[in-house]
Scaffold this active site. Structure first.
Site, PDB file in Angstrom:
ATOM      1  N   CYS A 348       0.795  -1.234   0.000  1.00  0.00           N
ATOM      2  CA  CYS A 348       0.000   0.000   0.000  1.00  0.00           C
ATOM      3  C   CYS A 348       0.827   1.284   0.000  1.00  0.00           C
ATOM      4  O   CYS A 348       0.576   2.164  -0.824  1.00  0.00           O
ATOM      5  CB  CYS A 348      -0.951   0.070   1.187  1.00  0.00           C
ATOM      6  SG  CYS A 348      -1.518  -1.476   1.820  1.00  0.00           S
ATOM      7  N   ARG A 377       6.324 -11.248   5.795  1.00  0.00           N
ATOM      8  CA  ARG A 377       5.765 -11.045   7.128  1.00  0.00           C
ATOM      9  C   ARG A 377       6.297 -12.134   8.035  1.00  0.00           C
ATOM     10  O   ARG A 377       6.283 -13.313   7.672  1.00  0.00           O
ATOM     11  CB  ARG A 377       4.230 -11.111   7.096  1.00  0.00           C
ATOM     12  CG  ARG A 377       3.644 -10.068   6.178  1.00  0.00           C
ATOM     13  CD  ARG A 377       2.132 -10.104   6.168  1.00  0.00           C
ATOM     14  NE  ARG A 377       1.622  -9.158   5.177  1.00  0.00           N
ATOM     15  CZ  ARG A 377       0.329  -8.965   4.925  1.00  0.00           C
ATOM     16  NH1 ARG A 377      -0.580  -9.657   5.593  1.00  0.00           N
ATOM     17  NH2 ARG A 377      -0.048  -8.107   4.022  1.00  0.00           N
ATOM     18  N   GLN A 395       1.199 -10.691  -3.117  1.00  0.00           N
ATOM     19  CA  GLN A 395      -0.187 -10.228  -3.140  1.00  0.00           C
ATOM     20  C   GLN A 395      -0.536  -9.728  -4.521  1.00  0.00           C
ATOM     21  O   GLN A 395       0.275  -9.033  -5.148  1.00  0.00           O
ATOM     22  CB  GLN A 395      -0.372  -9.085  -2.145  1.00  0.00           C
ATOM     23  CG  GLN A 395      -0.251  -9.506  -0.707  1.00  0.00           C
ATOM     24  CD  GLN A 395      -0.553  -8.338   0.217  1.00  0.00           C
ATOM     25  OE1 GLN A 395       0.043  -7.284   0.097  1.00  0.00           O
ATOM     26  NE2 GLN A 395      -1.486  -8.533   1.124  1.00  0.00           N
ATOM     27  N   ASP A 397      -2.166  -7.164  -5.467  1.00  0.00           N
ATOM     28  CA  ASP A 397      -2.602  -6.038  -4.660  1.00  0.00           C
ATOM     29  C   ASP A 397      -3.044  -4.893  -5.532  1.00  0.00           C
ATOM     30  O   ASP A 397      -2.333  -4.484  -6.447  1.00  0.00           O
ATOM     31  CB  ASP A 397      -1.411  -5.596  -3.802  1.00  0.00           C
ATOM     32  CG  ASP A 397      -1.855  -5.096  -2.443  1.00  0.00           C
ATOM     33  OD1 ASP A 397      -3.078  -4.966  -2.236  1.00  0.00           O
ATOM     34  OD2 ASP A 397      -0.978  -4.847  -1.606  1.00  0.00           O
ATOM     35  N   HIS A 399      -4.866  -0.943  -5.380  1.00  0.00           N
ATOM     36  CA  HIS A 399      -5.335   0.194  -4.601  1.00  0.00           C
ATOM     37  C   HIS A 399      -6.052   1.134  -5.528  1.00  0.00           C
ATOM     38  O   HIS A 399      -5.514   1.535  -6.558  1.00  0.00           O
ATOM     39  CB  HIS A 399      -4.174   0.866  -3.867  1.00  0.00           C
ATOM     40  CG  HIS A 399      -3.575  -0.045  -2.850  1.00  0.00           C
ATOM     41  ND1 HIS A 399      -2.483  -0.823  -3.110  1.00  0.00           N
ATOM     42  CD2 HIS A 399      -3.984  -0.359  -1.593  1.00  0.00           C
ATOM     43  CE1 HIS A 399      -2.222  -1.570  -2.048  1.00  0.00           C
ATOM     44  NE2 HIS A 399      -3.117  -1.316  -1.118  1.00  0.00           N
ATOM     45  N   LYS A 480     -15.018  -3.725   5.490  1.00  0.00           N
ATOM     46  CA  LYS A 480     -14.454  -4.566   4.444  1.00  0.00           C
ATOM     47  C   LYS A 480     -15.362  -5.752   4.126  1.00  0.00           C
ATOM     48  O   LYS A 480     -16.234  -6.114   4.907  1.00  0.00           O
ATOM     49  CB  LYS A 480     -13.078  -5.087   4.863  1.00  0.00           C
ATOM     50  CG  LYS A 480     -13.107  -5.909   6.152  1.00  0.00           C
ATOM     51  CD  LYS A 480     -11.724  -6.452   6.491  1.00  0.00           C
ATOM     52  CE  LYS A 480     -11.771  -7.297   7.752  1.00  0.00           C
ATOM     53  NZ  LYS A 480     -10.535  -8.039   7.976  1.00  0.00           N
ATOM     54  N   HIS A 526      -8.528  -0.818  -0.715  1.00  0.00           N
ATOM     55  CA  HIS A 526      -7.552  -1.905  -0.879  1.00  0.00           C
ATOM     56  C   HIS A 526      -8.313  -3.083  -1.458  1.00  0.00           C
ATOM     57  O   HIS A 526      -9.415  -3.384  -1.005  1.00  0.00           O
ATOM     58  CB  HIS A 526      -6.991  -2.386   0.464  1.00  0.00           C
ATOM     59  CG  HIS A 526      -6.324  -1.350   1.283  1.00  0.00           C
ATOM     60  ND1 HIS A 526      -4.964  -1.272   1.396  1.00  0.00           N
ATOM     61  CD2 HIS A 526      -6.822  -0.362   2.059  1.00  0.00           C
ATOM     62  CE1 HIS A 526      -4.656  -0.281   2.222  1.00  0.00           C
ATOM     63  NE2 HIS A 526      -5.768   0.291   2.641  1.00  0.00           N
TER      64      HIS A 526
END
Length: 653
Positions: A348, A377, A395, A397, A399, A480, A526
């Site tokens: 992000c 992580r 990910q 991912d 945005h 979410k 997200h």
RNA sequence: GCCCGGGUAGCUCAGUCGGUAGAGCAAUUCACUCGUAAUGAAUAGGUCAGGAGUUCGAUUCUCCUCCCGGGCUCCA
């Protein structure tokens, strides 16, 4: 004593003494109406078999194949487990022991902090079977709270349940609120505090198996003592128990870690460290096809691709808030040239810096940025689980930056996009969850939250998706939608997520220029679709039990010449298919045809092509498809068209 | 991180009551050339996870570490 008339479900009625219990009635009815009746229901509500029945009660006996009745059977088996453990370990105390899916568990604390070992399960099992053979009736009784406390003087966890119930919280299920506490007694004076209901007597039980020992924190909090939990499975019949155990064995065969090794897809070399995988060629090609498809769909869906590095200075993570909140889950920093760099746990902040790289106009919104971004992580060692929970993963991912007004429309199209792509991979059954504003600690005004939450809800409803609501389960920065899928043994894993974020745009001071020339704060969404490419691959592997559909299969067809004399034609067949973009190999006649077919089947290939004299003469192939349908004399070009039809929808999006 | 269990050949496992190990499959080589789920033979392959201790001697017993599995917790 007055007699009462009960109406039974078959329409007949029965006259019994007032105060007869459901259990006595069940016993009296015997094998006719409800041979294996374990629990009664009055007016649609499950009742305790030890509770007295009264005139006018409409009694329905549930058979032992009923889920609800199984629940009582499992709960009763848990009691017998506790009875056995407390008799074998003098001084032991017990906490909760509920029925769960497929079985039950019970939590104990052994004297002196002792722990169970798996070897103990055998003698616990034997003690339980002695209790069951004795066919001890379960008797219910109630006590005022003060007497209940006295009775449970030796059992602090039970008293803790009473405390919680007295505060009006019945969530723990052990005991209802109110002035009295209910107990069940059976056999040699064993008493457990319990809301019930139970089966009439222990003789109804017996088709159970103790499965494993585990540590479990009291009330699920790591700040509480760790108790010793025993898990078991329990069923109404021997056959059901055997079937369940068989299902577990079958599920183990679908385990993605096992399939990854058998099919030569992925491995976890010890030298890399826990939770870190390497992808072998056959796994990597499947992943590449998945990623190519994802990229094509995203490109088509109005996303723009970005890339970002694997590390960044601490300043970035301070601004994003990660260092403040999540430092313990991040890999430790590297010091270099007086600066501190961290491996990224999320993408992000990078995407925010892309947005902020120049002045933005409302005309650019919604701006959808997409990256297959590898993140790291430091998951707890006990949490690492193959590809489904790893320490390095990628990910998909995205945005999305948009105006407040664009939020509802954007959410609806986002969710439709997510579901459509999941469907393309063969996933039709998933669990969706809407998580709303936390009751405490959140950022953003109510108007924002309402807009966003209703936007998410509308998107779910427009998609016709069933969902559960997790009230207060949203992140502090926004509500979410999560989409979960189950693995081979039924554990749920979160894949897709769509999250509104009212926080990050503030932290990075994002702005766009509105039509009226003013500066406005964009809304940030997200969105991950696979969630993680690794996890998605793992769930997909289990979903198909390794038999990937043709478009994903690492080898789509294998050509087997009947004898070496056919090798030239086999190579020709393979060349033609490869030239059309399909993944095809040839295995020469060094081994018997039967063995080569057997190996191809073990690799779960969609197609095996056998070519011999006839095929050379007529430019045909013998097609052995997955499922073992065998067709002879299929024209080579006709086969190629068949593959094309299967693959094209995923290539030309 | 916590509780329980495990780590023997590439894989699945057997075995050693303490005297440094075996099978099947896989691999390699040779022979076989076969029409739809195992052709035969031979060969090679192991610091018995790693370290320390006890012992004349440890893969086996003890301790520590690492890794794996099942739970609990966690999952931004």
């Amino acid at each position: 004593m007055a007699e009462i008339t009960l109406t039974l479900p078959d329409g007949s009625s029965r006259t019994v003494a007032d105060g007869t219990t459901g259990g006595e009635l069940a016993a009296a009815i015997g094998p006719g109406l409800a041979k294996a009746a374990l629990v009664a229901e009055v007016d649609g509500r499950a009742v305790d078999l030890a509770a007295p029945l009264h005139d006018g009660d409409k009694v329905r006996f549930l058979t032992d194949r009923d889920g609800e009745s199984l629940e009582h059977l499992r709960h009763s088996t848990a009691h017998v487990l506790a009875q056995a453990v407390l008799s074998l370990w003098p001084g032991a105390t017990f906490a909760g022991g509920p029925p769960i899916e497929d079985g039950f568990y019970y939590d104990f604390e052994l004297p002196g902090g002792a722990t169970f070992s798996e070897d103990d399960l055998g003698r616990i099992d034997a003690a339980m079977r002695r209790i069951i053979d004795a066919d001890q009736p379960f008797e219910r009784f109630e006590l005022p709270v003060d007497q209940a406390r006295t009775l449970m003087a030796e059992h602090p966890y039970k008293r803790a349940f009473m405390d919680r119930a007295e505060e009006g919280d019945e969530s723990e299920g052990e005991v209802g609120g109110g002035a009295t506490v209910s107990f069940y007694r059976n056999g040699d004076g064993f008493v457990d505090m319990c809301r019930g209901p139970h089966v009439p007597s222990t003789g109804r039980l017996g088709h159970f198996a103790l499965m494993r020992v585990a540590g479990a924190y009291f009330r699920g909090s790591e700040h509480n003592p760790m108790l010793q939990r025993i898990y078991g499975t329990a069923w109404a019949t021997r056959k059901d128990l055997a079937a369940h155990l068989h299902r577990l064995e079958e599920a183990a065969k679908r385990d993605h870690r096992r399939l990854a090794a058998e099919l030569d897809l992925v491995s976890w070399p010890d030298v890399l460290g826990p939770g870190l995988a390497v992808w072998h060629p056959k796994g990597a090609i499947v992943r590449k096809v998945m990623e190519d498809y994802s990229r094509a769909r995203h490109q088509h869906g109005g996303y723009e691709f970005v890339f970002s590095p694997h590390i960044a200075r601490s300043t970035l993570w301070e601004t994003s808030g990660h260092l403040g909140f999540y430092a313990e889950s991040m890999y430790p920093p590297m010091e270099l040239d007086g600066a501190t760099y961290y491996p990224k746990p999320m993408n992000c902040p990078f995407h925010l810096t892309v947005f902020r790289s120049r002045q933005r106009s409302y005309r650019e919104l919604p701006l959808r940025l997409f990256e297959l971004g590898a993140v790291y992580r430091y998951e707890l060692s006990g949490a690492v689980h193959g590809l489904l929970r790893s320490r390095g993963f990628t990910q998909d991912d995205s945005h999305i930056f948009c105006t407040r007004e664009q939020v509802p429309q954007e959410l609806a199209s986002l969710l439709a996009f997510v579901l459509d792509v999941l469907g393309a991979f063969g996933f039709e059954e998933f669990q969706a969850k809407l998580s709303t504003k936390p009751h405490e600690k959140f950022v953003g005004d109510d108007e924002y939250w309402d807009l966003a939450t209703e936007g998410l809800r509308a998107a779910l409803e427009a998609a016709g998706l069933e969902y559960t609501v997790d009230d207060g389960g949203g992140a502090f920065y926004g509500p979410k939608i999560d989409v979960d899928l189950k693995d081979a043994i039924g554990r749920s894993w979160q894949l897709s997520t769509i999250q509104l974020d009212f926080n990050m745009a503030d932290r990075f001071d994002l702005e766009y220029i509105a039509p009226d020339g003013t500066r406005r704060r964009p809304v940030m969404i997200h969105r991950a679709l696979f969630g993680s490419v690794e996890r998605f691959f793992g769930v997909l592997l289990e979903h198909f039990a390794g038999a990937f559909p043709t478009w994903l299969a690492p080898v789509q067809a294998r050509v087997l010449p009947v004898a070496s004399a056919h090798a030239g034609y086999a190579a020709e067949v393979a060349d033609l298919l490869v030239s059309r973009g399909y993944r095809v190999d040839v295995v020469d006649a060094d081994e018997s045809l039967g063995n080569r077919i057997r190996k191809a089947k073990a690799e779960k290939l969609p197609y095996v092509l056998v070519v011999g004299d006839d095929d050379v003469a007529h430019r045909t192939v013998g097609v052995n498809a997955r499922g073992n349908t065998v067709e002879r004399d299929v024209a080579l070009l006709a086969f190629a068209d068949r593959v094309e039809a299967e693959v094209a929808p995923f290539r030309d999006v």
